[in-house]
Design a protein around this motif. Structure first.
Motif, PDB file in Angstrom:
ATOM      1  N   TRP A 196       0.835  -1.203   0.000  1.00 31.62           N
ATOM      2  CA  TRP A 196       0.000   0.000   0.000  1.00 31.62           C
ATOM      3  C   TRP A 196       0.872   1.257   0.000  1.00 31.62           C
ATOM      4  CZ3 TRP A 196      -3.661   1.432   4.618  1.00 31.62           C
ATOM      5  CH2 TRP A 196      -4.446   2.536   4.276  1.00 31.62           C
ATOM      6  N   VAL A 197       1.904   1.270   0.823  1.00 34.19           N
ATOM      7  CA  VAL A 197       2.817   2.409   0.872  1.00 34.19           C
ATOM      8  C   VAL A 197       3.548   2.563  -0.464  1.00 34.19           C
ATOM      9  CG1 VAL A 197       4.930   3.277   1.945  1.00 34.19           C
ATOM     10  CG2 VAL A 197       3.098   2.368   3.367  1.00 34.19           C
ATOM     11  N   LEU A 198       3.978   1.456  -1.047  1.00 36.56           N
ATOM     12  CA  LEU A 198       4.682   1.499  -2.318  1.00 36.56           C
ATOM     13  C   LEU A 198       3.788   2.024  -3.441  1.00 36.56           C
ATOM     14  CD1 LEU A 198       7.256   0.697  -3.932  1.00 36.56           C
ATOM     15  CD2 LEU A 198       6.114  -1.471  -4.354  1.00 36.56           C
ATOM     16  N   VAL A 199       2.572   1.508  -3.543  1.00 36.35           N
ATOM     17  CA  VAL A 199       1.661   1.935  -4.601  1.00 36.35           C
ATOM     18  C   VAL A 199       1.254   3.396  -4.404  1.00 36.35           C
ATOM     19  CG1 VAL A 199      -0.649   1.558  -5.552  1.00 36.35           C
ATOM     20  CG2 VAL A 199       0.836  -0.368  -5.102  1.00 36.35           C
ATOM     21  N   THR A 200       0.984   3.796  -3.168  1.00 35.97           N
ATOM     22  CA  THR A 200       0.626   5.182  -2.898  1.00 35.97           C
ATOM     23  C   THR A 200       1.776   6.115  -3.241  1.00 35.97           C
ATOM     24  OG1 THR A 200      -0.895   4.490  -1.153  1.00 35.97           O
ATOM     25  CG2 THR A 200      -0.174   6.777  -1.115  1.00 35.97           C
ATOM     26  N   SER A 201       2.998   5.717  -2.946  1.00 34.45           N
ATOM     27  CA  SER A 201       4.152   6.546  -3.283  1.00 34.45           C
ATOM     28  C   SER A 201       4.315   6.680  -4.794  1.00 34.45           C
ATOM     29  CB  SER A 201       5.427   5.949  -2.690  1.00 34.45           C
ATOM     30  OG  SER A 201       5.340   5.904  -1.302  1.00 34.45           O
ATOM     31  N   LEU A 202       4.135   5.585  -5.505  1.00 35.02           N
ATOM     32  CA  LEU A 202       4.245   5.647  -6.962  1.00 35.02           C
ATOM     33  C   LEU A 202       3.153   6.525  -7.573  1.00 35.02           C
ATOM     34  CD1 LEU A 202       5.155   1.962  -7.849  1.00 35.02           C
ATOM     35  CD2 LEU A 202       6.612   3.974  -7.976  1.00 35.02           C
ATOM     36  N   ILE A 203       1.949   6.411  -7.079  1.00 37.93           N
ATOM     37  CA  ILE A 203       0.851   7.258  -7.578  1.00 37.93           C
ATOM     38  C   ILE A 203       1.112   8.713  -7.219  1.00 37.93           C
ATOM     39  CG2 ILE A 203      -1.602   7.795  -7.298  1.00 37.93           C
ATOM     40  CD1 ILE A 203      -2.070   4.789  -6.997  1.00 37.93           C
ATOM     41  N   GLY A 204       1.585   8.957  -6.009  1.00 41.44           N
ATOM     42  CA  GLY A 204       1.861  10.323  -5.588  1.00 41.44           C
ATOM     43  C   GLY A 204       2.979  10.963  -6.371  1.00 41.44           C
ATOM     44  N   LEU A 205       3.965  10.192  -6.762  1.00 44.61           N
ATOM     45  CA  LEU A 205       5.076  10.754  -7.526  1.00 44.61           C
ATOM     46  C   LEU A 205       4.735  10.957  -8.997  1.00 44.61           C
ATOM     47  CD1 LEU A 205       8.108   8.843  -6.027  1.00 44.61           C
ATOM     48  CD2 LEU A 205       7.570  11.257  -5.807  1.00 44.61           C
ATOM     49  N   THR A 206       3.790  10.188  -9.526  1.00 42.84           N
ATOM     50  CA  THR A 206       3.452  10.325 -10.944  1.00 42.84           C
ATOM     51  C   THR A 206       2.229  11.213 -11.171  1.00 42.84           C
ATOM     52  OG1 THR A 206       2.175   8.275 -10.862  1.00 42.84           O
ATOM     53  CG2 THR A 206       4.464   8.111 -11.555  1.00 42.84           C
ATOM     54  N   VAL A 207       1.215  11.074 -10.354  1.00 41.91           N
ATOM     55  CA  VAL A 207      -0.025  11.851 -10.553  1.00 41.91           C
ATOM     56  C   VAL A 207       0.091  13.237  -9.937  1.00 41.91           C
ATOM     57  CG1 VAL A 207      -2.496  11.904 -10.100  1.00 41.91           C
ATOM     58  CG2 VAL A 207      -1.397   9.752 -10.664  1.00 41.91           C
ATOM     59  N   ILE A 208       0.590  13.311  -8.724  1.00 38.92           N
ATOM     60  CA  ILE A 208       0.770  14.595  -8.040  1.00 38.92           C
ATOM     61  C   ILE A 208       2.266  14.779  -7.828  1.00 38.92           C
ATOM     62  CG2 ILE A 208       0.184  15.974  -6.028  1.00 38.92           C
ATOM     63  CD1 ILE A 208      -2.242  14.226  -5.644  1.00 38.92           C
ATOM     64  N   PRO A 209       2.963  15.360  -8.794  1.00 34.98           N
ATOM     65  CA  PRO A 209       4.411  15.509  -8.629  1.00 34.98           C
ATOM     66  C   PRO A 209       4.754  16.491  -7.520  1.00 34.98           C
ATOM     67  CG  PRO A 209       3.670  16.567 -10.647  1.00 34.98           C
ATOM     68  CD  PRO A 209       2.477  15.890 -10.039  1.00 34.98           C
TER      69      PRO A 209
END
Length: 71
Positions: free
Chosen positions: A57-70
């Motif tokens: 969950w932390v990994l996926v949220t971090s990836l989404i946060g870095l790509t969708v909300i830079p």
């Protein structure tokens, strides 16, 4: 053009930070990935399934946060 990242998202008089939706979307994506791992039988390799879920969950949220909300 510069896209402004909203500081708050209004929904029916309730203000949410944008990261809240990132965490919720990450949780939903993690549920899907965990379901795929369980159906394929890969979850048997995890020592502690709950801890693996939280780390995913932390990994996926971090990836989404870095790509969708830079940052």
């Amino acid at each position: 053009m510069f896209h402004r990242i909203p500081s708050e998202v209004s929904f029916e008089w309730v203000y949410f930070p944008p990261f809240f939706f990132t965490v919720v979307f990450g949780f939903v994506c993690t549920l899907g990935v965990a379901k795929l791992l369980n159906s394929a039988g890969f979850s048997r390799f995890f020592w502690h399934p709950g801890l693996a879920f939280v780390s995913l969950w932390v990994l996926v949220t971090s990836l989404i946060g870095l790509t969708v909300i830079p940052p």
